[in-house]
Design a protein around this motif. Structure first.
Motif, PDB file in Angstrom:
ATOM      1  N   LEU A  41      -6.032  15.544 -12.496  1.00  0.00           N
ATOM      2  CA  LEU A  41      -7.181  14.991 -11.790  1.00  0.00           C
ATOM      3  C   LEU A  41      -8.312  14.667 -12.763  1.00  0.00           C
ATOM      4  CD1 LEU A  41      -8.394  14.185  -9.072  1.00  0.00           C
ATOM      5  CD2 LEU A  41      -9.286  16.513  -8.885  1.00  0.00           C
ATOM      6  N   GLU A  42      -8.525  15.514 -13.745  1.00  0.00           N
ATOM      7  CA  GLU A  42      -9.571  15.255 -14.731  1.00  0.00           C
ATOM      8  C   GLU A  42      -9.291  13.958 -15.495  1.00  0.00           C
ATOM      9  OE1 GLU A  42     -11.131  17.142 -18.907  1.00  0.00           O
ATOM     10  OE2 GLU A  42     -10.419  18.532 -17.377  1.00  0.00           O
ATOM     11  N   ARG A  43      -8.053  13.753 -15.922  1.00  0.00           N
ATOM     12  CA  ARG A  43      -7.704  12.507 -16.626  1.00  0.00           C
ATOM     13  C   ARG A  43      -7.868  11.313 -15.695  1.00  0.00           C
ATOM     14  NH1 ARG A  43      -2.498  15.017 -18.885  1.00  0.00           N
ATOM     15  NH2 ARG A  43      -1.735  13.977 -17.049  1.00  0.00           N
ATOM     16  N   PHE A  44      -7.450  11.447 -14.457  1.00  0.00           N
ATOM     17  CA  PHE A  44      -7.567  10.359 -13.487  1.00  0.00           C
ATOM     18  C   PHE A  44      -9.033   9.977 -13.305  1.00  0.00           C
ATOM     19  CE2 PHE A  44      -8.236   8.805  -9.177  1.00  0.00           C
ATOM     20  CZ  PHE A  44      -7.343   7.763  -9.127  1.00  0.00           C
ATOM     21  N   GLU A  45      -9.901  10.978 -13.121  1.00  0.00           N
ATOM     22  CA  GLU A  45     -11.313  10.706 -12.874  1.00  0.00           C
ATOM     23  C   GLU A  45     -12.037  10.177 -14.102  1.00  0.00           C
ATOM     24  OE1 GLU A  45     -13.176  14.058 -10.968  1.00  0.00           O
ATOM     25  OE2 GLU A  45     -12.439  13.396  -9.014  1.00  0.00           O
ATOM     26  N   ARG A  46     -11.481  10.369 -15.258  1.00  0.00           N
ATOM     27  CA  ARG A  46     -12.070   9.788 -16.472  1.00  0.00           C
ATOM     28  C   ARG A  46     -11.698   8.316 -16.595  1.00  0.00           C
ATOM     29  NH1 ARG A  46     -10.381  14.402 -20.063  1.00  0.00           N
ATOM     30  NH2 ARG A  46      -8.683  12.976 -20.468  1.00  0.00           N
ATOM     31  N   GLY A  47     -10.809   7.838 -15.749  1.00  0.00           N
ATOM     32  CA  GLY A  47     -10.512   6.414 -15.753  1.00  0.00           C
ATOM     33  C   GLY A  47      -9.064   6.060 -15.930  1.00  0.00           C
ATOM     34  N   GLY A  48      -8.196   7.017 -15.991  1.00  0.00           N
ATOM     35  CA  GLY A  48      -6.803   6.635 -16.069  1.00  0.00           C
ATOM     36  C   GLY A  48      -5.877   7.743 -16.447  1.00  0.00           C
ATOM     37  N   GLU A  49      -4.665   7.490 -16.198  1.00  0.00           N
ATOM     38  CA  GLU A  49      -3.547   8.356 -16.547  1.00  0.00           C
ATOM     39  C   GLU A  49      -2.681   7.533 -17.476  1.00  0.00           C
ATOM     40  OE1 GLU A  49      -1.019  11.757 -16.185  1.00  0.00           O
ATOM     41  OE2 GLU A  49      -3.099  11.402 -15.731  1.00  0.00           O
ATOM     42  N   ALA A  50      -2.195   8.120 -18.549  1.00  0.00           N
ATOM     43  CA  ALA A  50      -1.336   7.374 -19.465  1.00  0.00           C
ATOM     44  C   ALA A  50      -0.191   6.741 -18.698  1.00  0.00           C
ATOM     45  CB  ALA A  50      -0.804   8.302 -20.550  1.00  0.00           C
ATOM     46  N   VAL A  51       0.078   5.479 -18.961  1.00  0.00           N
ATOM     47  CA  VAL A  51       1.099   4.738 -18.223  1.00  0.00           C
ATOM     48  C   VAL A  51       2.447   5.448 -18.271  1.00  0.00           C
ATOM     49  CG1 VAL A  51       2.368   2.559 -18.104  1.00  0.00           C
ATOM     50  CG2 VAL A  51      -0.091   2.554 -18.519  1.00  0.00           C
ATOM     51  N   ASP A  52       2.796   6.020 -19.412  1.00  0.00           N
ATOM     52  CA  ASP A  52       4.080   6.722 -19.532  1.00  0.00           C
ATOM     53  C   ASP A  52       4.167   7.923 -18.602  1.00  0.00           C
ATOM     54  OD1 ASP A  52       4.820   4.919 -21.472  1.00  0.00           O
ATOM     55  OD2 ASP A  52       4.271   6.247 -23.134  1.00  0.00           O
ATOM     56  N   ASP A  53       3.022   8.545 -18.319  1.00  0.00           N
ATOM     57  CA  ASP A  53       2.960   9.742 -17.483  1.00  0.00           C
ATOM     58  C   ASP A  53       2.698   9.443 -16.021  1.00  0.00           C
ATOM     59  OD1 ASP A  53       1.141  11.846 -19.764  1.00  0.00           O
ATOM     60  OD2 ASP A  53       3.244  11.929 -19.210  1.00  0.00           O
ATOM     61  N   PHE A  54       2.243   8.253 -15.711  1.00  0.00           N
ATOM     62  CA  PHE A  54       1.690   7.987 -14.390  1.00  0.00           C
ATOM     63  C   PHE A  54       2.719   8.182 -13.293  1.00  0.00           C
ATOM     64  CE2 PHE A  54       0.142   5.567 -10.800  1.00  0.00           C
ATOM     65  CZ  PHE A  54      -1.123   6.101 -10.705  1.00  0.00           C
ATOM     66  N   ASP A  55       2.362   8.979 -12.305  1.00  0.00           N
ATOM     67  CA  ASP A  55       3.201   9.232 -11.138  1.00  0.00           C
ATOM     68  C   ASP A  55       2.406   8.786  -9.910  1.00  0.00           C
ATOM     69  OD1 ASP A  55       4.677  10.153  -8.999  1.00  0.00           O
ATOM     70  OD2 ASP A  55       4.856  12.196  -9.742  1.00  0.00           O
ATOM     71  N   PRO A  56       2.781   7.662  -9.312  1.00  0.00           N
ATOM     72  CA  PRO A  56       2.014   7.156  -8.162  1.00  0.00           C
ATOM     73  C   PRO A  56       1.916   8.154  -7.009  1.00  0.00           C
ATOM     74  CG  PRO A  56       3.636   5.544  -8.868  1.00  0.00           C
ATOM     75  CD  PRO A  56       3.885   6.792  -9.653  1.00  0.00           C
ATOM     76  N   SER A  57       2.887   9.064  -6.892  1.00  0.00           N
ATOM     77  CA  SER A  57       2.823  10.019  -5.788  1.00  0.00           C
ATOM     78  C   SER A  57       1.644  10.978  -5.955  1.00  0.00           C
ATOM     79  CB  SER A  57       4.136  10.790  -5.650  1.00  0.00           C
ATOM     80  OG  SER A  57       4.338  11.657  -6.747  1.00  0.00           O
ATOM     81  N   GLU A  58       1.251  11.271  -7.193  1.00  0.00           N
ATOM     82  CA  GLU A  58       0.091  12.130  -7.403  1.00  0.00           C
ATOM     83  C   GLU A  58      -1.188  11.429  -6.934  1.00  0.00           C
ATOM     84  OE1 GLU A  58       1.053  14.996 -11.104  1.00  0.00           O
ATOM     85  OE2 GLU A  58       1.061  12.844 -11.557  1.00  0.00           O
ATOM     86  N   ALA A  59      -1.349  10.189  -7.314  1.00  0.00           N
ATOM     87  CA  ALA A  59      -2.524   9.429  -6.882  1.00  0.00           C
ATOM     88  C   ALA A  59      -2.526   9.266  -5.359  1.00  0.00           C
ATOM     89  CB  ALA A  59      -2.547   8.062  -7.560  1.00  0.00           C
ATOM     90  N   GLU A  60      -1.378   9.068  -4.791  1.00  0.00           N
ATOM     91  CA  GLU A  60      -1.273   8.935  -3.331  1.00  0.00           C
ATOM     92  C   GLU A  60      -1.681  10.240  -2.645  1.00  0.00           C
ATOM     93  OE1 GLU A  60      -0.566   7.024   0.286  1.00  0.00           O
ATOM     94  OE2 GLU A  60      -0.648   6.170  -1.724  1.00  0.00           O
ATOM     95  N   ARG A  61      -1.282  11.366  -3.200  1.00  0.00           N
ATOM     96  CA  ARG A  61      -1.666  12.657  -2.606  1.00  0.00           C
ATOM     97  C   ARG A  61      -3.172  12.874  -2.693  1.00  0.00           C
ATOM     98  NH1 ARG A  61       2.996  14.502  -5.375  1.00  0.00           N
ATOM     99  NH2 ARG A  61       1.735  15.717  -6.828  1.00  0.00           N
ATOM    100  N   VAL A  62      -3.795  12.455  -3.790  1.00  0.00           N
ATOM    101  CA  VAL A  62      -5.249  12.557  -3.926  1.00  0.00           C
ATOM    102  C   VAL A  62      -5.917  11.693  -2.861  1.00  0.00           C
ATOM    103  CG1 VAL A  62      -7.221  12.012  -5.402  1.00  0.00           C
ATOM    104  CG2 VAL A  62      -5.222  13.172  -6.369  1.00  0.00           C
ATOM    105  N   LEU A  63      -5.445  10.471  -2.728  1.00  0.00           N
ATOM    106  CA  LEU A  63      -5.996   9.556  -1.729  1.00  0.00           C
ATOM    107  C   LEU A  63      -5.866  10.149  -0.326  1.00  0.00           C
ATOM    108  CD1 LEU A  63      -7.142   6.818  -0.865  1.00  0.00           C
ATOM    109  CD2 LEU A  63      -4.819   5.911  -0.972  1.00  0.00           C
ATOM    110  N   ARG A  64      -4.704  10.666   0.016  1.00  0.00           N
ATOM    111  CA  ARG A  64      -4.485  11.238   1.361  1.00  0.00           C
ATOM    112  C   ARG A  64      -5.383  12.453   1.599  1.00  0.00           C
ATOM    113  NH1 ARG A  64      -3.722   7.064   2.654  1.00  0.00           N
ATOM    114  NH2 ARG A  64      -1.866   5.965   2.088  1.00  0.00           N
ATOM    115  N   ALA A  65      -5.551  13.297   0.578  1.00  0.00           N
ATOM    116  CA  ALA A  65      -6.411  14.479   0.733  1.00  0.00           C
ATOM    117  C   ALA A  65      -7.844  14.058   1.024  1.00  0.00           C
ATOM    118  CB  ALA A  65      -6.347  15.344  -0.521  1.00  0.00           C
ATOM    119  N   LEU A  66      -8.329  13.041   0.318  1.00  0.00           N
ATOM    120  CA  LEU A  66      -9.687  12.549   0.560  1.00  0.00           C
ATOM    121  C   LEU A  66      -9.817  11.958   1.955  1.00  0.00           C
ATOM    122  CD1 LEU A  66     -10.363  10.939  -2.925  1.00  0.00           C
ATOM    123  CD2 LEU A  66     -11.392  13.041  -2.014  1.00  0.00           C
ATOM    124  N   GLU A  67      -8.808  11.198   2.377  1.00  0.00           N
ATOM    125  CA  GLU A  67      -8.840  10.620   3.723  1.00  0.00           C
ATOM    126  C   GLU A  67      -8.801  11.713   4.786  1.00  0.00           C
ATOM    127  OE1 GLU A  67      -5.560   7.868   3.471  1.00  0.00           O
ATOM    128  OE2 GLU A  67      -6.899   6.202   2.964  1.00  0.00           O
TER     129      GLU A  67
END
Length: 107
Positions: A41-67
């Motif tokens: 989450l800290e890396r995401f909030e700084r503006g990105g996750e390394a493309v090699d590491d990026f897991d869309p399901s993690e970002a989706e879970r963050v989005l759903r939690a906020l919603e």
């Protein structure tokens, strides 16, 4: 390698930080609710996750939690005064618009 997010991701780093602020959540609280690591989450909030590491399901879970917390994301051009991407707190049940307030519905 530069850290970037896929263009299709609906939640920006700035929106994520702002949504946490609106909800009064710490980064640790959001990470727990979204089932992601605090480091991710800290890396995401700084503006990105390394493309090699990026897991869309993690970002989706963050989005759903906020919603689920009550935040509504606004896409660019969606009903907002500035026209840009943004967010707002969803109206809670029992909300009465000011033009419908009266002594009959005064709690």
């Amino acid at each position: 390698m530069p850290e970037t997010l896929p263009a299709s991701l609906a939640l920006s780093a700035g929106q994520c930080r702002a949504a946490r602020a609106l909800l009064g959540w710490s980064a640790a609280e959001l990470a727990q609710k979204a089932r992601v690591t605090a480091e991710w989450l800290e890396r995401f909030e700084r503006g990105g996750e390394a493309v090699d590491d990026f897991d869309p399901s993690e970002a989706e879970r963050v989005l759903r939690a906020l919603e689920e917390g009550g935040v509504e994301l606004l896409a660019p051009g969606q009903a907002s005064s500035g026209g840009g991407a943004g967010l707002r707190i969803r109206q809670q049940g029992g909300y009465i618009p000011t033009d419908r307030l009266s002594s009959a519905n005064d709690g």
